[in-house]
Design a protein around this motif. Structure first.
Motif, PDB file in Angstrom:
ATOM      1  N   THR B  20       0.837  -1.196   0.000  1.00  0.00           N
ATOM      2  CA  THR B  20       0.000   0.000   0.000  1.00  0.00           C
ATOM      3  C   THR B  20       0.871   1.246   0.000  1.00  0.00           C
ATOM      4  O   THR B  20       1.783   1.374   0.818  1.00  0.00           O
ATOM      5  CB  THR B  20      -0.937   0.015   1.219  1.00  0.00           C
ATOM      6  N   TYR B  47      -6.610   5.418 -10.784  1.00  0.00           N
ATOM      7  CA  TYR B  47      -7.887   5.660 -10.109  1.00  0.00           C
ATOM      8  C   TYR B  47      -7.991   7.145  -9.789  1.00  0.00           C
ATOM      9  O   TYR B  47      -6.987   7.834  -9.667  1.00  0.00           O
ATOM     10  CB  TYR B  47      -7.960   4.885  -8.782  1.00  0.00           C
ATOM     11  N   SER B  49     -10.674  10.032  -7.404  1.00  0.00           N
ATOM     12  CA  SER B  49     -11.770  10.209  -6.463  1.00  0.00           C
ATOM     13  C   SER B  49     -12.160  11.678  -6.462  1.00  0.00           C
ATOM     14  O   SER B  49     -11.321  12.543  -6.254  1.00  0.00           O
ATOM     15  CB  SER B  49     -11.334   9.785  -5.062  1.00  0.00           C
ATOM     16  N   ASN B  53     -15.469   8.840  -0.021  1.00  0.00           N
ATOM     17  CA  ASN B  53     -16.279   7.628  -0.157  1.00  0.00           C
ATOM     18  C   ASN B  53     -16.736   7.348  -1.587  1.00  0.00           C
ATOM     19  O   ASN B  53     -17.694   6.579  -1.789  1.00  0.00           O
ATOM     20  CB  ASN B  53     -17.500   7.655   0.785  1.00  0.00           C
ATOM     21  N   ASP B  54     -16.080   7.953  -2.551  1.00  0.00           N
ATOM     22  CA  ASP B  54     -16.397   7.703  -3.956  1.00  0.00           C
ATOM     23  C   ASP B  54     -15.121   7.699  -4.772  1.00  0.00           C
ATOM     24  O   ASP B  54     -14.252   8.554  -4.577  1.00  0.00           O
ATOM     25  CB  ASP B  54     -17.340   8.781  -4.481  1.00  0.00           C
ATOM     26  N   SER B  65      -6.184  -1.256  -6.138  1.00  0.00           N
ATOM     27  CA  SER B  65      -7.389  -0.887  -5.408  1.00  0.00           C
ATOM     28  C   SER B  65      -7.113   0.365  -4.591  1.00  0.00           C
ATOM     29  O   SER B  65      -5.961   0.668  -4.262  1.00  0.00           O
ATOM     30  CB  SER B  65      -7.866  -2.017  -4.490  1.00  0.00           C
ATOM     31  N   SER B  67      -9.026   3.415  -1.606  1.00  0.00           N
ATOM     32  CA  SER B  67     -10.100   3.783  -0.692  1.00  0.00           C
ATOM     33  C   SER B  67     -10.036   5.288  -0.485  1.00  0.00           C
ATOM     34  O   SER B  67      -8.994   5.906  -0.671  1.00  0.00           O
ATOM     35  CB  SER B  67      -9.974   3.050   0.643  1.00  0.00           C
ATOM     36  N   ARG B  68     -11.160   5.884  -0.108  1.00  0.00           N
ATOM     37  CA  ARG B  68     -11.190   7.320   0.187  1.00  0.00           C
ATOM     38  C   ARG B  68     -12.119   7.531   1.381  1.00  0.00           C
ATOM     39  O   ARG B  68     -13.248   8.004   1.259  1.00  0.00           O
ATOM     40  CB  ARG B  68     -11.680   8.104  -1.038  1.00  0.00           C
ATOM     41  N   GLU B  69     -11.610   7.200   2.543  1.00  0.00           N
ATOM     42  CA  GLU B  69     -12.395   7.316   3.776  1.00  0.00           C
ATOM     43  C   GLU B  69     -12.281   8.713   4.391  1.00  0.00           C
ATOM     44  O   GLU B  69     -13.139   9.123   5.159  1.00  0.00           O
ATOM     45  CB  GLU B  69     -11.954   6.241   4.766  1.00  0.00           C
ATOM     46  N   THR B  77      -3.420   0.494  -3.146  1.00  0.00           N
ATOM     47  CA  THR B  77      -2.883  -0.835  -2.913  1.00  0.00           C
ATOM     48  C   THR B  77      -2.556  -1.480  -4.253  1.00  0.00           C
ATOM     49  O   THR B  77      -3.412  -1.535  -5.145  1.00  0.00           O
ATOM     50  CB  THR B  77      -3.861  -1.720  -2.121  1.00  0.00           C
TER      51      THR B  77
END
Lengths: 110, 112
Positions: B20, B47, B49, B53-54, B65, B67-69, B77
């Motif tokens: 990551t 990727y 964002s 969360n999107d 992969s 994430s966008r928290e 990752t």
């Protein structure tokens, strides 16, 4: 599909020898054309954004111009510290991604 | 000082391992991006964002992969499914998706 082609791939200049880099593009609905400078092993550094044909922007020894099909980055009286790779990118109508060219590597010798 | 940080600067991975890459920004930008740079090629989008969360796939999302928290963070990752992961990875952010993108310093990933 948006496309960007930069030429030449590499350029060797003597200090003080002015030159121009070319960025030819095809894009559906140009939102912006961007120039970045990248030093080896580092992230691209933003230089200019151009939005419409006829627009020009300057910063120190650099001047960027835009037509409907291409952009030029003019380097006037370059110094060795101007040695870098210069990247061109376009942003199309979708507005959520940049499409980059392969870059022009510039080497300015003292 | 406002900016984008990426860590680590260099990363070595054995084949079959997931790794990551970290990207943090304190510019209060809504949009964040991951690009991959290979020698002699332009940057390619992995990727992006536009909001917390999107996120959406870019041109070469297979084997990656995200994430966008949190607004400030957009980790990438690199999974074992990525066939050729050795490359220079760049994170960028912009105020909104149509604005100028600013880049971090990059992470060089090498698969041993």
């Amino acid at each position: 599909e948006d496309q960007v082609t930069q030429s030449p791939e590499a350029l060797r200049l003597q200090e003080g020898e002015s030159s121009s880099l070319n960025c030819s593009y095809t894009v559906s609905g140009l939102r912006g054309l961007f120039w970045y400078r990248q030093d080896p092993g580092k992230g691209p550094e933003f230089l200019f954004t151009l939005y419409s044909a006829g627009e020009e922007k300057e910063k120190e020894r650099l001047k960027a111009t835009l037509t409907k099909k291409e952009s030029f980055l003019h380097i006037t009286a370059p110094k060795p510290e101007d040695s870098a790779t210069y990247l061109c990118a376009v942003q199309g109508a979708a507005g959520n991604k940049l499409t980059f060219g392969g870059g022009t590597r510039v080497l300015v010798k003292p | 000082d406002g900016g984008i940080t990426q860590s680590p600067k260099y990363l070595f991975r054995k084949e079959g391992q997931n790794v990551t890459l970290s990207c943090e920004q304190n510019l209060n930008h809504d949009a964040m991006y991951w690009y991959r740079q290979d020698p002699g090629q332009g940057l390619r989008l992995i990727y992006y964002s536009q909001i917390v969360n999107d996120f959406q796939k870019g041109d070469i999302a297979e084997g990656y992969s995200v994430s966008r928290e949190k607004k400030e963070s957009f980790p990438l990752t690199v999974t074992s499914a990525q066939k050729n992961p050795t490359a220079f990875y760049l994170c960028a952010s912009s105020l909104e998706s149509i604005d100028t993108q600013y880049f971090g310093p990059g992470t060089r990933l090498t698969v041993l």
